[in-house]
Scaffold this active site. Structure first.
Site, PDB file in Angstrom:
ATOM      1  CG  HIS A 176      -1.945  -0.981   1.327  1.00  7.05           C
ATOM      2  ND1 HIS A 176      -2.124  -1.772   2.442  1.00  7.05           N
ATOM      3  CD2 HIS A 176      -2.913  -1.343   0.445  1.00  7.05           C
ATOM      4  CE1 HIS A 176      -3.156  -2.577   2.241  1.00  7.05           C
ATOM      5  NE2 HIS A 176      -3.642  -2.345   1.041  1.00  7.05           N
ATOM      6  CE  LYS A 178     -11.273  -6.991   1.355  1.00  6.70           C
ATOM      7  NZ  LYS A 178     -10.035  -6.255   1.080  1.00  6.70           N
ATOM      8  NE  ARG A 188      -2.496  -7.947  -4.252  1.00  5.07           N
ATOM      9  CZ  ARG A 188      -3.313  -8.439  -3.363  1.00  5.07           C
ATOM     10  NH1 ARG A 188      -2.948  -8.541  -2.123  1.00  5.07           N
ATOM     11  NH2 ARG A 188      -4.514  -8.849  -3.688  1.00  5.07           N
ATOM     12  CB  SER A 215      -4.334  -6.863   4.357  1.00  3.94           C
ATOM     13  OG  SER A 215      -3.871  -5.589   3.973  1.00  3.94           O
TER      14      SER A 215
END
Length: 169
Positions: A17, A41, A90, A128
């Site tokens: 990030h 989430k 990514r 994460s």
């Protein structure tokens, strides 16, 4: 002033990030990290904790601010008078989801662009979720997060472990 928002849950903020953010702050006059309050989430850290972790991580970035938002990202972007929504990529697997999101956002808010930034290859495997999993197994995660985030992760999982031990007693 050209403003971009960088939305996400940031649970927790990672070096990936920060890599995206470091480059984005050079492209825009102002970058607002937008912590999503409502998400599918279930976060490990509270909104307040995520805000604190991000504020510490960005304290030396004068054109970066941190805010919490609810609702549609494009609505928040409009409220901030942002010209762009930043998204980090990514791997190819990220692209399909991000592309669909960008197309939907463009339909809703044609005046706001989505800007994709590829993470540096050294961060391309960092997520994460993977960091939380490793930290939950008592594995050091210093290669993936800043020292203050690693400390917060270890403290959080120590507290969770002691809560479980207390319940078992």
């Amino acid at each position: 002033m050209r403003t971009a928002i960088y939305p996400g849950t940031f649970d927790p903020v990672t070096n990936g990030h920060l890599d995206i953010l470091t480059r984005a702050k050079e492209l825009f006059d102002r970058v607002i990290i937008a912590i999503a309050a409502d998400s599918k989430k279930t976060p490990l850290f509270t909104l307040g904790e995520r805000m604190e972790l991000l504020l510490e991580a960005t304290k030396d970035m004068p054109n970066v601010t941190v805010r919490v938002f609810e609702g549609l990202t494009v609505d928040f972007a409009r409220k901030c008078e942002a010209v762009a929504i930043l998204r980090g990529l990514r791997a190819l697997s990220d692209f399909e989801y991000e592309f669909q999101l960008a197309l939907m956002n463009k339909k809703i808010a044609p005046d706001i662009e989505t800007v994709f930034l590829m993470t540096q290859s050294e961060y391309s495997f960092i997520s994460s979720s993977a960091i939380k999993w490793a930290a939950s197994l008592h594995t050091g995660v210093s290669d993936f997060v800043t020292p203050h985030v690693e400390k917060a992760l270890m403290a959080k999982y120590s507290n969770l472990r002691s809560d479980v031990r207390d319940e078992d007693s």
